[in-house]
Design an enzyme around this catalytic site. Structure first.
Site: not given
Ligand code: IMP
Length: 182
Positions: A44-45, A100-101, A104, A133, A154-155, A161, A167
């Site tokens: 949803k992000g 994507e939002d 990470d 990030k 953590f944002v 969210d 959100r």
């Molecule tokens: P990744 O798979 O670790 O790259 O993370 C991707 C997903 O984790 C993102 O699409 C977000 O929904 C969630 N996410 C990662 N960091 C944060 C954060 O700081 N705040 C909120 N959601 C996060």
């Protein structure tokens, strides 16, 4: 819920976000030069980022929405990406832009890019994230387009969210780690 809205500090204001998103859209307009694209919003992000971005794109485009999850109720990834809902049309020969939002660990992006690669022969596949990030990256994934780089925070807000909440904030903010439950 330990975090109150008053505990959230602004990291990127609404103005900063919209200005940067317009810049990213301009880069995309010049890259795609009017070619048709399919924008895939990762729910949803990425919902707010995607809707703001597409308003500034000039080319003919279609939009798809998919849902993945790796976080559950925590502020750190489970390390395993779950495909909650992926229903996509035929993307063979298409320009695909995944939105994507935040990147990470990069596991979500890698899962999706591999999924597209295994299932379709696209004309091009690009990946955009509003936030990058890098500190916890576990893959070699780098977004083709990104808005801002952030450090170990953590944002929340602008689609992102904390346990389902915040959100709807117009800005991107963060709370002190001590307030966040894991
Ligand atoms: P990744 O798979 O670790 O790259 O993370 C991707 C997903 O984790 C993102 O699409 C977000 O929904 C969630 N996410 C990662 N960091 C944060 C954060 O700081 N705040 C909120 N959601 C996060």
């Amino acid at each position: 819920m330990k975090v109150k809205q008053s505990d959230i500090k602004i990291l990127f204001s609404e103005d900063q976000l919209t200005t940067r998103i317009k810049e990213i859209a301009a880069e995309m307009n010049s890259f795609y030069k009017g070619e048709e694209i399919c924008v895939i919003c990762v729910l949803k992000g990425a919902v707010m980022f995607t809707t703001e971005l597409v308003k500034h794109l000039d080319m003919p485009l279609t939009m798809e929405f998919i849902r993945l999850s790796s976080y559950g109720h925590s502020t750190s990834t489970s390390g395993k990406v779950n495909a909650v809902e992926i229903k996509l049309p035929d993307l063979n020969g298409k320009n695909v832009l995944i939105v994507e939002d935040i990147v990470d660990t990069g596991l979500t992006a890698k899962f999706l890019l591999d999924f597209i690669k295994c299932n379709f022969h696209t004309k091009s596949t690009k990946f955009a994230a509003l936030l990058d990030k890098k500190i916890f990256r576990r893959t070699d994934i780098e977004p083709d387009y990104y808005g801002f780089e952030i450090d170990d925070k953590f944002v929340v807000g602008y689609g992102l969210d904390y346990d389902g909440f915040y959100r709807n904030l117009k800005f991107i903010g963060y709370a002190d780690k001590s307030l966040l439950e894991n």
